[in-house]
Structure formats: C-alpha cells, structure tokens
Design a protein around this motif. Structure first.
Motif, short mmCIF file in Angstrom:
data_model
loop_
_atom_site.label_atom_id
_atom_site.label_comp_id
_atom_site.label_asym_id
_atom_site.label_seq_id
_atom_site.Cartn_x
_atom_site.Cartn_y
_atom_site.Cartn_z
N THR A 19 -8.53 5.69 -8.20
CA THR A 19 -8.26 4.14 -8.19
C THR A 19 -7.06 3.54 -8.38
O THR A 19 -6.18 4.26 -9.24
N GLU A 20 -6.69 2.43 -8.11
CA GLU A 20 -5.70 1.59 -8.55
C GLU A 20 -4.28 2.44 -8.50
O GLU A 20 -3.78 2.82 -7.21
N PHE A 21 -3.51 2.32 -9.46
CA PHE A 21 -2.16 2.81 -9.26
C PHE A 21 -2.10 4.24 -9.31
O PHE A 21 -0.73 4.57 -9.38
N ASN A 22 -2.99 4.99 -9.44
CA ASN A 22 -2.84 6.41 -9.41
C ASN A 22 -2.88 7.03 -8.16
O ASN A 22 -2.95 8.17 -7.75
N THR A 23 -3.15 6.22 -6.72
CA THR A 23 -3.02 6.45 -5.66
C THR A 23 -2.02 6.66 -4.80
O THR A 23 -0.95 5.95 -5.31
N ALA A 24 -1.69 7.38 -3.78
CA ALA A 24 -0.52 7.45 -3.00
C ALA A 24 -0.72 6.18 -2.08
O ALA A 24 -1.64 5.59 -1.96
N SER A 25 0.60 5.46 -1.60
CA SER A 25 0.54 4.55 -1.10
C SER A 25 1.79 4.52 -0.25
O SER A 25 2.75 4.84 -0.45
N ILE A 26 1.85 3.49 0.81
CA ILE A 26 3.03 3.19 1.55
C ILE A 26 3.22 1.54 1.40
O ILE A 26 2.29 0.69 1.68
N GLY A 27 4.50 1.26 0.70
CA GLY A 27 4.74 0.05 0.55
C GLY A 27 6.17 -0.37 1.26
O GLY A 27 6.82 0.68 1.30
N ILE A 28 6.15 -1.40 1.73
CA ILE A 28 7.37 -1.97 2.09
C ILE A 28 7.92 -3.19 1.43
O ILE A 28 7.02 -4.44 1.42
N LEU A 29 9.08 -3.02 0.93
CA LEU A 29 9.48 -4.30 -0.10
C LEU A 29 9.82 -5.53 0.88
O LEU A 29 10.82 -5.34 1.67
N ASP A 30 9.17 -6.68 0.76
CA ASP A 30 9.67 -7.72 1.62
C ASP A 30 10.43 -8.62 0.68
O ASP A 30 10.34 -8.44 -0.68
N PHE A 45 1.26 -4.52 7.70
CA PHE A 45 2.28 -3.99 8.14
C PHE A 45 3.27 -4.77 9.14
O PHE A 45 4.56 -4.97 8.64
N THR A 46 2.84 -5.50 9.87
CA THR A 46 3.77 -6.31 10.76
C THR A 46 4.33 -7.40 10.07
O THR A 46 5.40 -7.91 10.27
N ILE A 47 3.75 -8.11 9.00
CA ILE A 47 4.15 -9.12 8.58
C ILE A 47 4.97 -8.60 7.60
O ILE A 47 6.27 -9.33 7.30
N ASN A 48 4.95 -7.48 6.85
CA ASN A 48 6.04 -7.11 5.90
C ASN A 48 7.19 -6.83 6.74
O ASN A 48 8.34 -6.59 6.37
N TYR A 49 7.15 -6.21 8.04
CA TYR A 49 8.12 -5.76 8.73
C TYR A 49 8.94 -6.94 9.10
O TYR A 49 10.23 -7.01 9.14
N VAL A 50 8.24 -8.17 9.73
CA VAL A 50 8.98 -9.23 9.89
C VAL A 50 9.96 -9.87 8.75
O VAL A 50 11.07 -10.31 8.54
N ASN A 51 9.11 -9.76 7.49
CA ASN A 51 9.83 -10.14 6.25
C ASN A 51 11.11 -9.31 5.97
O ASN A 51 12.20 -9.85 5.68
N LYS A 53 12.99 -8.01 8.33
CA LYS A 53 13.95 -8.37 9.19
C LYS A 53 14.76 -9.73 8.88
O LYS A 53 15.95 -9.84 9.04
N LEU A 54 13.85 -10.58 8.34
CA LEU A 54 14.34 -11.67 7.94
C LEU A 54 15.40 -11.54 6.89
O LEU A 54 16.40 -12.29 6.80
N GLN A 55 14.96 -10.60 6.04
CA GLN A 55 15.77 -10.31 4.69
C GLN A 55 17.24 -9.71 5.10
O GLN A 55 18.10 -10.17 4.77
N GLN A 56 17.08 -8.89 6.28
CA GLN A 56 17.96 -8.22 6.84
C GLN A 56 19.05 -9.19 7.54
O GLN A 56 20.34 -9.15 7.17
N ILE A 57 18.67 -10.23 8.00
CA ILE A 57 19.47 -11.16 8.73
C ILE A 57 19.97 -11.95 7.66
O ILE A 57 21.30 -12.16 7.91
N PHE A 58 19.40 -12.46 6.83
CA PHE A 58 20.19 -13.42 5.44
C PHE A 58 21.38 -12.23 5.04
O PHE A 58 22.14 -12.83 4.51
N ILE A 59 20.91 -11.08 4.66
CA ILE A 59 21.88 -10.18 3.71
C ILE A 59 23.26 -9.98 4.73
O ILE A 59 24.01 -10.23 4.29
N GLU A 60 23.07 -9.86 6.22
CA GLU A 60 24.05 -9.59 7.01
C GLU A 60 24.80 -10.90 7.35
O GLU A 60 26.12 -10.93 7.33
N ARG A 61 24.17 -11.89 7.64
CA ARG A 61 24.75 -13.25 8.07
C ARG A 61 25.22 -14.11 6.93
O ARG A 61 26.19 -14.78 6.79
#
Length: 113
Positions: A19-30, A45-51, A53-61
């Motif tokens: 349970t809770e924080f002892n589980t393995a997980s896949i997380g993407i920091l948005d 997953f797709t919402i986090n991916y889009v976030n 990409k938006l962060q990458q554009i912000f960082i780059e530009r």
C-alpha cells in the motif's frame, strides 16, 4: 490500443499488494509536480507528457534562450538554474526507442498484449 497497452505495462505495479508509498511506481514530473493516483491510466500518462513538453518549450524558449541572450549582450542578471527535461521527453517520444513508439508497435501487432 495505447490505453490498454500502458495499463498492462503498469498493471504489475498495481498488483503487488503493497500500500501507499511502499509500492513501485512510474512517475513523470510535470510542471505542477508529481501526481499520485491509485491507478495510473493512459490518459494521465498523456496529460503528464503534454505537461513535460510544455515545460520543455518554456525552458528552451524562455529560460535558456533569454539567459544566452543576456550573456551575449553583457547584461548583469542572476543565473536561473533549471532542470532540462529533454531526456524525459526523449524517453517518451524518441522515434525509434520511445515509449510511444513501443506502444504504437504493440498496437499494430495482431493479438498484441
């Protein structure tokens, strides 16, 4: 389809009975931070991916280009450190080895898992 493939890939993470924080997980920091759900879906997953990409554009530009311009023009400013998330985006979208490529391949296979 993508949704069932990502759910199958993540299913072992949800079946371990821990349970809770002892589980393995896949997380993407948005840009808003990690989101913790009882069960991750393809939609999340797709919402986090889009976030990402938006962060990458912000960082780059904004951050990277502006700081380069300030340095080139000799403008005095405080350097803003940032995490370049290009590796995260590449993990998801790489043309030959990204998660989306593998999901696409799986979706094209007859009787794919």
């Amino acid at each position: 389809d993508y949704a069932s493939s990502i759910n199958i890939a993540m299913d072992p993470l949800h079946q371990d009975g821990v349970t809770e924080f002892n589980t393995a997980s896949i997380g993407i920091l948005d840009i808003y931070g990690f989101e913790i759900f009882e069960h991750n879906s393809f939609e999340q997953f797709t919402i986090n991916y889009v976030n990402e990409k938006l962060q990458q554009i912000f960082i780059e530009r904004i951050l990277k280009k502006e700081q380069e311009e300030y340095a080139n023009e000799g403008i005095n400013w405080v350097q803003v450190d940032y995490f370049d998330n290009a590796a995260v985006c590449d993990l998801i979208e790489h043309r030959f080895h990204g998660i989306l490529k593998y999901l696409d391949d799986e979706g094209m296979m007859p009787n794919g898992s």
